[in-house]
Write a protein that holds these residues in place. Structure first.
Motif, PDB file in Angstrom:
ATOM      1  N   LEU A 179      28.196  39.534  25.733  1.00  0.00           N
ATOM      2  CA  LEU A 179      28.135  39.703  27.195  1.00  0.00           C
ATOM      3  C   LEU A 179      29.442  39.290  27.858  1.00  0.00           C
ATOM      4  O   LEU A 179      29.931  39.975  28.763  1.00  0.00           O
ATOM      5  CB  LEU A 179      26.984  38.887  27.802  1.00  0.00           C
ATOM      6  N   ARG A 180      30.007  38.180  27.414  1.00  0.00           N
ATOM      7  CA  ARG A 180      31.301  37.739  27.978  1.00  0.00           C
ATOM      8  C   ARG A 180      32.361  38.812  27.766  1.00  0.00           C
ATOM      9  O   ARG A 180      33.141  39.096  28.669  1.00  0.00           O
ATOM     10  CB  ARG A 180      31.729  36.425  27.336  1.00  0.00           C
ATOM     11  N   GLU A 181      32.413  39.370  26.567  1.00  0.00           N
ATOM     12  CA  GLU A 181      33.404  40.422  26.279  1.00  0.00           C
ATOM     13  C   GLU A 181      33.173  41.656  27.133  1.00  0.00           C
ATOM     14  O   GLU A 181      34.126  42.254  27.635  1.00  0.00           O
ATOM     15  CB  GLU A 181      33.345  40.808  24.801  1.00  0.00           C
ATOM     16  N   LEU A 182      31.907  42.013  27.329  1.00  0.00           N
ATOM     17  CA  LEU A 182      31.586  43.194  28.140  1.00  0.00           C
ATOM     18  C   LEU A 182      31.874  42.963  29.627  1.00  0.00           C
ATOM     19  O   LEU A 182      32.302  43.879  30.327  1.00  0.00           O
ATOM     20  CB  LEU A 182      30.116  43.583  27.955  1.00  0.00           C
ATOM     21  N   LEU A 183      31.615  41.755  30.083  1.00  0.00           N
ATOM     22  CA  LEU A 183      31.760  41.461  31.516  1.00  0.00           C
ATOM     23  C   LEU A 183      33.161  41.038  31.922  1.00  0.00           C
ATOM     24  O   LEU A 183      33.503  41.093  33.094  1.00  0.00           O
ATOM     25  CB  LEU A 183      30.757  40.388  31.940  1.00  0.00           C
ATOM     26  N   GLU A 184      33.980  40.600  30.966  1.00  0.00           N
ATOM     27  CA  GLU A 184      35.315  40.097  31.307  1.00  0.00           C
ATOM     28  C   GLU A 184      36.155  41.109  32.093  1.00  0.00           C
ATOM     29  O   GLU A 184      36.755  40.745  33.105  1.00  0.00           O
ATOM     30  CB  GLU A 184      36.051  39.637  30.045  1.00  0.00           C
ATOM     31  N   PRO A 185      36.205  42.397  31.703  1.00  0.00           N
ATOM     32  CA  PRO A 185      36.985  43.341  32.528  1.00  0.00           C
ATOM     33  C   PRO A 185      36.428  43.478  33.952  1.00  0.00           C
ATOM     34  O   PRO A 185      37.183  43.595  34.911  1.00  0.00           O
ATOM     35  CB  PRO A 185      36.871  44.665  31.777  1.00  0.00           C
ATOM     36  N   ALA A 188      37.339  40.289  35.910  1.00  0.00           N
ATOM     37  CA  ALA A 188      38.760  40.310  36.247  1.00  0.00           C
ATOM     38  C   ALA A 188      39.023  41.264  37.404  1.00  0.00           C
ATOM     39  O   ALA A 188      39.806  40.960  38.310  1.00  0.00           O
ATOM     40  CB  ALA A 188      39.586  40.704  35.015  1.00  0.00           C
ATOM     41  N   LEU A 189      38.371  42.407  37.402  1.00  0.00           N
ATOM     42  CA  LEU A 189      38.517  43.385  38.492  1.00  0.00           C
ATOM     43  C   LEU A 189      38.017  42.793  39.802  1.00  0.00           C
ATOM     44  O   LEU A 189      38.656  42.927  40.843  1.00  0.00           O
ATOM     45  CB  LEU A 189      37.777  44.675  38.147  1.00  0.00           C
ATOM     46  N   LEU A 190      36.884  42.132  39.767  1.00  0.00           N
ATOM     47  CA  LEU A 190      36.335  41.504  40.985  1.00  0.00           C
ATOM     48  C   LEU A 190      37.270  40.430  41.517  1.00  0.00           C
ATOM     49  O   LEU A 190      37.437  40.283  42.721  1.00  0.00           O
ATOM     50  CB  LEU A 190      34.963  40.913  40.712  1.00  0.00           C
TER      51      LEU A 190
END
Length: 195
Positions: A179-185, A188-190
């Motif tokens: 989940l961290r890997e999926l949500l990191e981009p 970062a965008l937010l």
């Protein structure tokens, strides 16, 4: 100038009250039609029409006779009507109509809990999380949801999944890492957008 404008302007220059009565008689329907199309509401357009003619009369009182003779009455009145409409829209945005007193409404609002912005942020975060969870392998997704969404203990999750507690802990750990890997981009965008 149309043929009614010149005699009307002359009447305004010589006798303001008589000329104004004629101005209203000649142009009231055009002002009303304009305001009705802008508001879509008969009562509101009537009120704004009265405001238009009140402002016109007030302005005419300060005009010299020569300036009243030089008027183009219809264009002048429509300019006033448009300005009255714009001011009305601005004031409605700044001061929306309340059905109850503000103090009474504020007392019924909860003083704690998330406000509109926080709810919007939470909904956006939830949507990102749901999308990321959907991309996890089924067993890891089930373990993470049971543990962190439902709030079950590792032993309870192990019971549900019919596996050892150590396996559940590993599934939850791998699921959270994914989940961290999926949500990191997305995170970062937010961060870039809010800075």
């Amino acid at each position: 100038m149309d043929e009614t404008a010149e005699p009307l302007c002359e009447r305004l220059a010589t006798d303001l009250d008589d000329g104004f009565t004629e101005l209203v008689r000649v142009h009231a329907s055009a002002v009303h039609a304009f305001l009705l199309r802008m508001t879509g509401n008969t009562a509101e357009s009537d009120d704004l029409g009265q405001e238009t003619f009140l402002r016109a009369y007030t302005a005419l009182q300060g005009y010299s006779a020569e300036r009243r003779r030089a008027l183009r009455p219809r264009a002048w009145l429509m300019t006033i009507a448009a300005n009255v409409w714009r001011n009305h829209v601005r004031s409605c945005v700044r001061r929306p109509v309340a059905t109850a007193r503000v103090e009474d409404a504020c007392e019924s609002w909860p003083t704690e809990g998330p406000g509109p912005q926080e709810r919007m942020d939470t909904a956006a975060d939830r949507a990102l999380l749901v999308a990321a969870l959907a991309r996890l392998p089924e067993r890891a997704r089930e373990a993470v949801v049971l543990r962190h969404v439902v709030g079950m203990s590792y032993a309870e999750v192990a019971e549900v999944q019919r596996c050892p507690v150590g396996t559940v802990k590993a599934q939850v750990s791998r699921g959270l890492g994914a989940l961290r890997e999926l949500l990191e981009p997305e995170v970062a965008l937010l961060r870039e957008v809010t800075m």
